[in-house]
Scaffold this active site. Structure first.
Site, PDB file in Angstrom:
ATOM      1  N   LYS A 164       6.358  21.681 -11.240  1.00 45.76           N
ATOM      2  CA  LYS A 164       7.777  21.463 -11.542  1.00 45.76           C
ATOM      3  C   LYS A 164       7.976  21.661 -13.039  1.00 45.76           C
ATOM      4  O   LYS A 164       7.386  20.935 -13.839  1.00 45.76           O
ATOM      5  CB  LYS A 164       8.150  20.035 -11.130  1.00 45.76           C
ATOM      6  CG  LYS A 164       9.555  19.601 -11.511  1.00 45.76           C
ATOM      7  CD  LYS A 164       9.828  18.190 -10.977  1.00 45.76           C
ATOM      8  CE  LYS A 164      11.135  17.639 -11.488  1.00 45.76           C
ATOM      9  NZ  LYS A 164      11.353  16.244 -11.068  1.00 45.76           N
ATOM     10  N   VAL A 189       9.468   8.396   0.710  1.00 45.57           N
ATOM     11  CA  VAL A 189      10.202   9.395  -0.075  1.00 45.57           C
ATOM     12  C   VAL A 189       9.705   9.291  -1.516  1.00 45.57           C
ATOM     13  O   VAL A 189       8.969   8.379  -1.854  1.00 45.57           O
ATOM     14  CB  VAL A 189      11.735   9.195  -0.050  1.00 45.57           C
ATOM     15  CG1 VAL A 189      12.328   9.671   1.240  1.00 45.57           C
ATOM     16  CG2 VAL A 189      12.105   7.753  -0.346  1.00 45.57           C
ATOM     17  N   THR A 232      12.179   9.400 -11.760  1.00 45.42           N
ATOM     18  CA  THR A 232      11.475   8.635 -12.791  1.00 45.42           C
ATOM     19  C   THR A 232      10.694   7.425 -12.275  1.00 45.42           C
ATOM     20  O   THR A 232      10.013   6.770 -13.053  1.00 45.42           O
ATOM     21  CB  THR A 232      12.494   8.116 -13.823  1.00 45.42           C
ATOM     22  OG1 THR A 232      13.619   7.568 -13.136  1.00 45.42           O
ATOM     23  CG2 THR A 232      12.949   9.214 -14.753  1.00 45.42           C
ATOM     24  N   LEU A 237       9.128  -0.093  -6.378  1.00 44.07           N
ATOM     25  CA  LEU A 237      10.483  -0.475  -5.973  1.00 44.07           C
ATOM     26  C   LEU A 237      10.698  -1.980  -6.053  1.00 44.07           C
ATOM     27  O   LEU A 237      11.831  -2.439  -6.154  1.00 44.07           O
ATOM     28  CB  LEU A 237      10.753   0.029  -4.550  1.00 44.07           C
ATOM     29  CG  LEU A 237      10.690   1.553  -4.390  1.00 44.07           C
ATOM     30  CD1 LEU A 237      10.756   1.944  -2.916  1.00 44.07           C
ATOM     31  CD2 LEU A 237      11.810   2.234  -5.175  1.00 44.07           C
ATOM     32  N   GLY A 254       0.818  -1.212   0.000  1.00 40.66           N
ATOM     33  CA  GLY A 254       0.000   0.000   0.000  1.00 40.66           C
ATOM     34  C   GLY A 254       0.850   1.260   0.000  1.00 40.66           C
ATOM     35  O   GLY A 254       0.501   2.265   0.620  1.00 40.66           O
ATOM     36  N   VAL A 291       1.965 -10.477   5.098  1.00 45.90           N
ATOM     37  CA  VAL A 291       2.182 -11.736   4.389  1.00 45.90           C
ATOM     38  C   VAL A 291       3.346 -12.485   5.037  1.00 45.90           C
ATOM     39  O   VAL A 291       4.449 -11.942   5.156  1.00 45.90           O
ATOM     40  CB  VAL A 291       2.500 -11.478   2.895  1.00 45.90           C
ATOM     41  CG1 VAL A 291       2.801 -12.793   2.177  1.00 45.90           C
ATOM     42  CG2 VAL A 291       1.365 -10.737   2.216  1.00 45.90           C
ATOM     43  N   SER A 335       0.779  -4.285   4.881  1.00 47.22           N
ATOM     44  CA  SER A 335       1.184  -4.797   6.189  1.00 47.22           C
ATOM     45  C   SER A 335       0.992  -3.731   7.261  1.00 47.22           C
ATOM     46  O   SER A 335       1.316  -2.565   7.039  1.00 47.22           O
ATOM     47  CB  SER A 335       2.663  -5.193   6.124  1.00 47.22           C
ATOM     48  OG  SER A 335       3.158  -5.380   7.424  1.00 47.22           O
TER      49      SER A 335
HETATM   50  C1  LIG Z   1      16.018   8.138  -1.829  1.00 44.47           C
HETATM   51  C2  LIG Z   1      14.847   7.937  -2.745  1.00 44.47           C
HETATM   52  C3  LIG Z   1      14.323   9.023  -3.447  1.00 44.47           C
HETATM   53  C4  LIG Z   1      13.254   8.851  -4.333  1.00 44.47           C
HETATM   54  N1  LIG Z   1      12.787   9.917  -5.065  1.00 44.47           N
HETATM   55  C5  LIG Z   1      11.831   9.716  -5.987  1.00 44.47           C
HETATM   56  C6  LIG Z   1      11.340  10.780  -6.777  1.00 44.47           C
HETATM   57  O1  LIG Z   1      11.739  11.935  -6.635  1.00 44.47           O
HETATM   58  N2  LIG Z   1      10.394  10.507  -7.710  1.00 44.47           N
HETATM   59  C7  LIG Z   1       9.901   9.254  -7.892  1.00 44.47           C
HETATM   60  O2  LIG Z   1       9.072   9.048  -8.777  1.00 44.47           O
HETATM   61  N3  LIG Z   1      10.301   8.245  -7.110  1.00 44.47           N
HETATM   62  C8  LIG Z   1      11.245   8.438  -6.181  1.00 44.47           C
HETATM   63  N4  LIG Z   1      11.648   7.400  -5.391  1.00 44.47           N
HETATM   64  C9  LIG Z   1      10.944   6.136  -5.492  1.00 44.47           C
HETATM   65  C10 LIG Z   1       9.643   6.214  -4.690  1.00 44.47           C
HETATM   66  O3  LIG Z   1       9.931   6.452  -3.336  1.00 44.47           O
HETATM   67  C11 LIG Z   1       8.851   4.940  -4.816  1.00 44.47           C
HETATM   68  O4  LIG Z   1       8.755   4.569  -6.145  1.00 44.47           O
HETATM   69  C12 LIG Z   1       7.448   5.115  -4.315  1.00 44.47           C
HETATM   70  O5  LIG Z   1       7.435   5.623  -3.021  1.00 44.47           O
HETATM   71  C13 LIG Z   1       6.702   3.814  -4.349  1.00 44.47           C
HETATM   72  O6  LIG Z   1       7.242   2.917  -3.413  1.00 44.47           O
HETATM   73  P1  LIG Z   1       6.576   1.501  -3.323  1.00 44.47           P
HETATM   74  O7  LIG Z   1       5.111   1.676  -3.221  1.00 44.47           O
HETATM   75  O8  LIG Z   1       7.099   0.668  -4.424  1.00 44.47           O
HETATM   76  O9  LIG Z   1       7.170   0.883  -1.975  1.00 44.47           O
HETATM   77  P2  LIG Z   1       6.901   1.254  -0.446  1.00 44.47           P
HETATM   78  O10 LIG Z   1       6.497   2.651  -0.227  1.00 44.47           O
HETATM   79  O11 LIG Z   1       8.108   0.760   0.285  1.00 44.47           O
HETATM   80  O12 LIG Z   1       5.650   0.344  -0.035  1.00 44.47           O
HETATM   81  C14 LIG Z   1       5.793  -1.033   0.222  1.00 44.47           C
HETATM   82  C15 LIG Z   1       4.462  -1.595   0.701  1.00 44.47           C
HETATM   83  O13 LIG Z   1       4.599  -3.012   0.791  1.00 44.47           O
HETATM   84  C16 LIG Z   1       3.989  -3.446   1.988  1.00 44.47           C
HETATM   85  N5  LIG Z   1       4.620  -4.678   2.446  1.00 44.47           N
HETATM   86  C17 LIG Z   1       5.944  -4.938   2.575  1.00 44.47           C
HETATM   87  N6  LIG Z   1       6.108  -6.182   3.093  1.00 44.47           N
HETATM   88  C18 LIG Z   1       4.865  -6.703   3.264  1.00 44.47           C
HETATM   89  C19 LIG Z   1       4.383  -7.929   3.777  1.00 44.47           C
HETATM   90  N7  LIG Z   1       5.188  -8.898   4.228  1.00 44.47           N
HETATM   91  N8  LIG Z   1       3.037  -8.119   3.813  1.00 44.47           N
HETATM   92  C20 LIG Z   1       2.191  -7.165   3.385  1.00 44.47           C
HETATM   93  N9  LIG Z   1       2.605  -5.979   2.881  1.00 44.47           N
HETATM   94  C21 LIG Z   1       3.928  -5.753   2.840  1.00 44.47           C
HETATM   95  C22 LIG Z   1       4.209  -2.312   2.988  1.00 44.47           C
HETATM   96  O14 LIG Z   1       3.250  -2.357   4.028  1.00 44.47           O
HETATM   97  C23 LIG Z   1       4.028  -1.093   2.072  1.00 44.47           C
HETATM   98  O15 LIG Z   1       2.657  -0.760   2.045  1.00 44.47           O
HETATM   99  C24 LIG Z   1      12.691   7.559  -4.481  1.00 44.47           C
HETATM  100  C25 LIG Z   1      13.182   6.480  -3.744  1.00 44.47           C
HETATM  101  C26 LIG Z   1      14.260   6.658  -2.895  1.00 44.47           C
HETATM  102  C27 LIG Z   1      14.799   5.463  -2.138  1.00 44.47           C
END
Ligand SMILES: Cc1cc2nc3c(=O)[nH]c(=O)nc-3n(C[C@H](O)[C@H](O)[C@H](O)COP(=O)(O)OP(=O)(O)OC[C@H]3O[C@@H](n4cnc5c(N)ncnc54)[C@H](O)[C@@H]3O)c2cc1C
Length: 535
Positions: A102, A71, A368, A357, A36, A209, A63
């Protein structure tokens, strides 16, 4: 000059036409999005917006014990298309997420070449079609040693808007569209997307999970949760962040590391309140062992130092960041994060697509990641709407996505490769790095031979993922030109820079002050709710 050089990469946003409904049944009935974070909710919203409507059930599982990364505060212009395709107005989401506009990114301190210590990577405007030819032709003349103006900042309207702190939102009478992205609070954006997704019928399950159960055939069959419950769908999207729980751990998709191409693997994030003017830009300043972003929201600046732990300890990096901010002793908390640059080999494996990610992370220099989240989800929706989720669709999805990720990586690598700093081992190692893809090597060889790279980019021979304007802005912006100049020929001196300046200055008058514009799109205050009244 070829026609290709005269045309800016003007991908105008393409809103989906909600309303077209597919009569056939969807090829899968229930998609479970695991995670999420921003990736999970963006994917869920686009799935819920598919032409199947409510016949495609979408569940987001997150979770209670693993938080979001929190971020990711800058976007590319594609995010505008995301909201437009969902019919969500800027006046609705931007104030809730403290968002600003932007118009591009300033790169500061990456080059030490005199006159090129700073440049602006503009997002394109239709108006730029008028100044693109002078820019490209002047760059070609400068590559051949002519003393003509070839710094990108003077050729594009967005650079002027940034100087004047204006919103890239022209008056209605201005006949040119401007491509713009956004800055936003990533936690607030996640909450906003979750609210919208649930309003649109997406189910939300909170559960951790503990086991991903595979079927005999090797597909994802169900998810075992910590509280003893089981959740099953017939298709899964892995948005578990760097945990990569389904695609990586359960399905065993190999990870393709970009560590040899890009050295950074850590970041330190600090937020600083502000109430001043709001320039519509991200500033990316090179420091001793990486670079710092400065992102303006309506209420604060977000800063993040992206660096390599191979060259600098987290303690020294934090000290360096605080000194750079001029706040060495301020009581502002810093968050330390680790990341690994790279991608999964197959973002779509069996009945699972990875997004966010869990799928790929290059490094945040060009902001990006959300672009790939959006594109991946759009491509998945398109495959589902075609009713085709077979082997060929999967292969096409993976090839397209991997190609785009690698093209974007190459563009980001070029920033590091072309640096001329000599102050630390970090920058010297980046300049000396020979781990460059074959297309990138070809592009740089062509440029260094003072030949145009326009045709190669247009044909897709090299430079995938970024338009001509961006490649020229980067290479000319850092001053990657032969040493020494000569007087230009009459042909090379054909453009009058005063005319270019005047066109841009007159155009900029059609744009409002950024902060004032943002105030004007605040939603109207709501009357107090009944609950508040009785309480
Ligand atoms: C330093 C940094 C700077 C960034 N800057 C940019 C930017 O400027 N522009 C941009 O587009 N992107 C940027 N990004 C990337 C951006 O942060 C991510 O793409 C975005 O936040 C999406 O993250 P996510 O949803 O993939 O993962 P997360 O936000 O990590 O979410 C992971 C989810 O998985 C769930 N989860 C994990 N394990 C389990 C489990 N066992 N059971 C159930 N659920 C689970 C968690 O509860 C959470 O809800 C940056 C990343 C970093 C590291």
């Amino acid at each position: 000059m070829s026609d290709a050089t005269a045309t800016v990469f003007n991908h105008n946003v393409s809103a989906r036409h909600v309303g077209a409904r597919v009569d056939a049944e969807p090829p899968v009935k229930h998609v479970v999005v695991v995670g999420g974070g921003t990736a999970g909710w963006m994917t869920a919203l686009l799935l819920a917006n598919s032409a199947y409507g409510k016949r495609l059930r979408v569940t987001v599982l997150e979770s209670p014990q693993v938080g979001v990364i929190g971020v990711g505060e800058g976007s590319t212009p594609w995010l505008r298309g995301f909201f437009e395709s969902l019919g969500i107005a800027e006046s609705e989401w931007m104030p809730e997420c403290h968002a600003t506009y932007k118009a591009g990114i300033t790169f500061d301190g990456w080059s030490t070449r005199p006159g090129y210590e700073q440049y602006f990577h503009s997002f394109a405007s239709m108006l730029d079609n008028m100044t693109m030819a002078p820019f490209i032709d002047n760059v070609h003349a400068r590559l051949k040693g002519a003393d003509v103006h070839a710094h990108p900042n003077r050729f594009f309207i967005s650079a002027k808007l940034v100087q004047q702190c204006k919103a890239p939102r022209p008056q209605a009478s201005f006949p040119f569209d401007v491509w713009y992205g956004f800055h936003f609070d990533s936690v607030l954006l996640g909450r906003f997307l979750a609210k919208k997704a649930m309003e649109r019928g997406v189910q939300h399950v909170v559960g951790h999970v503990t086991d991903v159960r595979l079927t005999e055939a090797g597909d994802v069959g169900s998810l075992a949760l910590k509280d003893g419950a089981t959740l099953a769908g017939d298709f899964y999207v892995d948005c578990t962040g760097f945990a990569s729980l389904l695609i990586g751990k359960a399905l065993g998709a190999p990870f393709v590391s970009f560590k040899d191409n890009l050295f950074n693997n850590a970041a330190i994030v600090i937020q600083v309140p502000h109430d001043g003017a709001i320039p519509p830009q991200t500033i990316s300043t090179a420091l001793g062992h990486g670079w710092v972003w400065k992102i303006p929201l309506t209420t604060r600046y977000g800063y993040g130092y992206v660096y390599s732990t191979d060259f600098c300890s987290p303690e020294n990096a934090e000290r360096e960041l605080r000194q750079h901010l001029g706040l060495p002793d301020a009581d502002l908390p810093a968050r330390h994060l680790k990341f690994r640059p790279g991608r999964v080999a197959e973002p779509w494996r069996r009945n699972c697509v990875a997004n966010g990610l869990a799928q790929s992370f290059i490094e945040p220099l060009e902001a990006t990641t959300l672009l790939f989240v959006q594109r991946s989800a759009e491509m998945l929706v398109a495959a589902l709407e075609k009713g085709d989720i077979g082997e060929a669709a999967r292969r096409q999805f993976n090839d397209t996505l991997n190609g785009r990720v690698e093209g974007t990586r190459d563009y980001i690598v070029t920033h590091f490769k072309t640096n001329t700093r000599n102050d630390t081992d970090y920058w010297r190692a980046n300049a000396a790095n020979t781990h460059l893809s074959a297309p990138l090597q070809q592009l740089l060889r062509t440029w260094l031979a003072s030949k145009p790279i326009t045709a190669g980019i247009a044909k897709g021979t090299f430079g995938r993922g970024y338009p001509i304007m961006s490649w020229y802005s980067l290479l000319a912006g850092v001053g990657l030109f032969p040493d020494g100049t000569r007087a230009p020929t009459a042909q090379e001196a054909k453009y009058d820079m005063a005319e270019v300046d005047s066109l841009i200055a007159r155009s900029a008058m059609n744009f409002p002050d950024h902060r004032e514009f943002l105030k004007a799109i605040q939603p109207k205050p709501q009357p107090p709710s009944l609950q508040v009244y009785y309480w």
